[in-house]
Design a protein around this motif. Sequence first.
Motif, mmCIF file in Angstrom:
data_model
loop_
_atom_site.group_PDB
_atom_site.id
_atom_site.type_symbol
_atom_site.label_atom_id
_atom_site.label_comp_id
_atom_site.label_asym_id
_atom_site.label_seq_id
_atom_site.Cartn_x
_atom_site.Cartn_y
_atom_site.Cartn_z
ATOM 1 N N PRO A 57 0.774 -1.242 0.026
ATOM 2 C CA PRO A 57 0.141 0.075 -0.003
ATOM 3 C C PRO A 57 0.796 1.269 -0.159
ATOM 4 O O PRO A 57 0.702 2.171 -0.810
ATOM 5 C CB PRO A 57 -0.805 -0.270 1.378
ATOM 6 C CG PRO A 57 -0.802 -1.534 1.524
ATOM 7 C CD PRO A 57 0.452 -2.031 1.076
ATOM 8 N N SER A 58 1.704 1.497 0.887
ATOM 9 C CA SER A 58 2.594 2.702 1.052
ATOM 10 C C SER A 58 3.485 2.764 -0.276
ATOM 11 O O SER A 58 3.981 3.873 -0.718
ATOM 12 C CB SER A 58 3.319 2.675 2.355
ATOM 13 O OG SER A 58 4.186 1.468 2.280
ATOM 14 N N TRP A 59 4.082 1.554 -0.486
ATOM 15 C CA TRP A 59 4.985 1.511 -1.942
ATOM 16 C C TRP A 59 4.096 2.015 -2.918
ATOM 17 O O TRP A 59 4.635 2.684 -3.771
ATOM 18 C CB TRP A 59 5.438 0.082 -1.931
ATOM 19 C CG TRP A 59 6.658 -0.013 -2.789
ATOM 20 C CD1 TRP A 59 8.005 0.353 -2.832
ATOM 21 C CD2 TRP A 59 6.562 -0.274 -4.171
ATOM 22 N NE1 TRP A 59 8.543 0.009 -3.918
ATOM 23 C CE2 TRP A 59 7.753 -0.444 -4.787
ATOM 24 C CE3 TRP A 59 5.381 -0.827 -4.916
ATOM 25 C CZ2 TRP A 59 7.966 -0.786 -6.284
ATOM 26 C CZ3 TRP A 59 5.592 -1.134 -6.491
ATOM 27 C CH2 TRP A 59 6.841 -1.131 -6.937
ATOM 28 N N LEU A 60 3.109 1.259 -3.329
ATOM 29 C CA LEU A 60 2.173 1.610 -4.764
ATOM 30 C C LEU A 60 1.900 3.279 -4.580
ATOM 31 O O LEU A 60 2.068 3.682 -5.450
ATOM 32 C CB LEU A 60 1.226 0.683 -4.602
ATOM 33 C CG LEU A 60 1.580 -0.603 -4.992
ATOM 34 C CD1 LEU A 60 0.286 -1.522 -4.787
ATOM 35 C CD2 LEU A 60 2.021 -0.637 -6.527
ATOM 36 N N SER A 61 1.513 3.613 -3.361
ATOM 37 C CA SER A 61 1.156 5.162 -3.222
ATOM 38 C C SER A 61 2.271 6.056 -3.612
ATOM 39 O O SER A 61 2.298 7.047 -4.145
ATOM 40 C CB SER A 61 0.565 5.432 -1.726
ATOM 41 O OG SER A 61 0.417 6.713 -1.413
ATOM 42 N N ALA A 62 3.406 5.701 -3.107
ATOM 43 C CA ALA A 62 4.510 6.520 -3.459
ATOM 44 C C ALA A 62 5.067 6.565 -4.887
ATOM 45 O O ALA A 62 5.254 7.457 -5.413
ATOM 46 C CB ALA A 62 5.854 6.041 -2.614
ATOM 47 N N LEU A 63 4.664 5.164 -5.493
ATOM 48 C CA LEU A 63 5.064 5.063 -6.685
ATOM 49 C C LEU A 63 4.463 6.155 -7.885
ATOM 50 O O LEU A 63 4.748 6.616 -8.534
ATOM 51 C CB LEU A 63 4.854 3.606 -7.227
ATOM 52 C CG LEU A 63 5.210 3.244 -8.694
ATOM 53 C CD1 LEU A 63 6.824 3.321 -9.045
ATOM 54 C CD2 LEU A 63 4.719 2.070 -9.107
ATOM 55 N N VAL A 64 3.118 5.919 -7.384
ATOM 56 C CA VAL A 64 2.236 6.965 -8.446
ATOM 57 C C VAL A 64 2.022 8.425 -8.039
ATOM 58 O O VAL A 64 1.564 9.127 -8.809
ATOM 59 C CB VAL A 64 0.742 6.247 -8.470
ATOM 60 C CG1 VAL A 64 0.769 4.783 -9.015
ATOM 61 C CG2 VAL A 64 0.321 6.221 -7.079
ATOM 62 N N THR A 65 2.257 8.538 -6.706
ATOM 63 C CA THR A 65 2.246 10.123 -6.246
ATOM 64 C C THR A 65 3.647 10.982 -6.172
ATOM 65 O O THR A 65 3.388 12.114 -6.059
ATOM 66 C CB THR A 65 1.460 10.317 -4.828
ATOM 67 O OG1 THR A 65 2.267 9.678 -3.844
ATOM 68 C CG2 THR A 65 0.114 9.503 -4.720
#
Length: 603
Positions: free
Chosen positions: A409-417
């Motif tokens: 969750p935190s990794w994917l959020s950082a990837l796209v934002t």
Amino acid sequence: MSATQRHALVLGASGFIGRHVVLALRQAGVRVSTASRSHESYQRLARWLATRGLDQAPADLRVDFTGPTLIEGDCDDVTEIYNCAGAYRFGMSADEARHANVDTVRAVVAFAARLPHLRRLVQVSGYRVGGQDPAPWSEEHRRQTYQALGAYEASRVEADAVFQATAERLGVPWSIVNPPSVIGDSATGESDQHLGLASMVKDIWQGSLPAVPGNEQTFVPIVAADYLARFMTLLPTDEAAEGAAYWPLDDDTPTMPGLLALVAEHYQTKAPRARIPVPLLKRLPRWLTKADPETLTFLSSDRYPTDSAHAFAAHHGLRMPDTATTIRRWADHLAAHRFGDAPTGDRRFAVLGGVRTFELGEPGAPTVVLPGLPVNADTWAPVLAAMRGARAVDLPGLGMSAGHRQDWPSWLSALVTQTGARHLVGHSIGAAAAVEAAAAHPETVEQLTLVAPFFLQPPPGFPARSAFLTRQYLSRATPRALAERLTGDTAHATALHTSVADLRRGTAAATARLLAVTTQPQWREDLQTKLQRYPGPVHIIVGSHDPLTPHGQALLDALPNATVIVIADAGHHPQLTHPHDLAQTITGPGSTTLISSERYGSP
């Protein structure tokens, strides 16, 4: 003398230290000529400089250390010479080492003595070989030294003495720099040296270092390549540096156990606690220690006369970069380039959501590939090469990335934002990650391309449900065996060497657990629901030998924004078997005759 009045000649310019010296000189506005053994080595240097913004290459001269003139070309107005030539290699014979490192020094000093405008000859020696008595060596002294130190180090010791003696006799103004282990650039970590310390860093990365050599006082100092180069280029500008030798190294370099612990902490691996004394190392067989006997003399607790180098740097406003930061960046570069096995390409580590993440391809590209199981981002390199504006990242705990499934969750959020990812290309398990990211950030993810999305395809067979059995297989599989299992053809084994290396390094367990999770009906249904809710365009790519289930086809049939592309004769891993077709499909669906496409839903 101003920079524009200086004309530098760099010998060994295509080597690791030499090319950094050329770069530092050019950045300072100094005219540079380089003497290379071949035009090919010069071209490699020119390409390296061009990637760093120096499109105007230095003058190209030929060098022949056995010839009567040494250099072919006009050197009459050369004001300074940097001798970075020589052989940094263990296992040489005494004659080979003396020819490479002693005879070349004699030739360079003799050449320098003939130049009418020379202000300084800068010689690269070494931190454990510098400061020698320039008195002539007897044959007995030479025999004893080469026997005690080995051919490489002994030849550098002799070269240091010969350089001083010959330069004094011929009246050549000189300075000597005695660098320690030269590691990567302080800003980028870049290095293509894989001997010495780098080999131990590799063992830390692979988890194969059984014990730290030496003891708590063993001191192997380091210096950043760019700092050393800048230090060297200042020597000819300072009259006080004539006839002086300098040890430009960091006295605060951690001792060997501390240095390796620093690297292990950065890699998130374990550093060995055991120590193995150097005298014992020397007695053990080489097949057991995997260490060249010549490298063992560098494992010492000796300290070095650094005061004059620190004073010189301070006088010229040259600040040594933080050693711990330089070591971490160097360790990153070594690992990202697989310790020389992947020397080219744009490869790096980044921190996303607190997870150390490997990334391949164009930095900040909007199209991001999320690879599947059990392969890594490297298997997508041919696809990325055929595309523009794309990169691939290893998911947490897979490939060369750290982390775990819980970090998604935190990794994917950082990837796209935070990184500009807008078009997510998810392969197999990566398709699940892409859908999860799009569900969490539908306003940011503008497009989904799902390659072989497992949750729209038949579940894997019974063996995949056992993480234990899968882990046992993956941790032992060879590239040929894995290629045959994934593609049915051992011809693709070469492309899987890095994936096998990652699995054996420790990702087999995470891969096996994730593969088992893909069989869970609840997760598959949840992903299907999230895909149905995604408002943006969805492109599905499957191989003709790896079709969708009827239920998956029906789901897509109900989506007005979905396009399905079928690559003929491909299976679950088209990036291995059909990379160019896959790249063309991702860039523009349905644009190649080798691919059939159907529109699902309303037109």
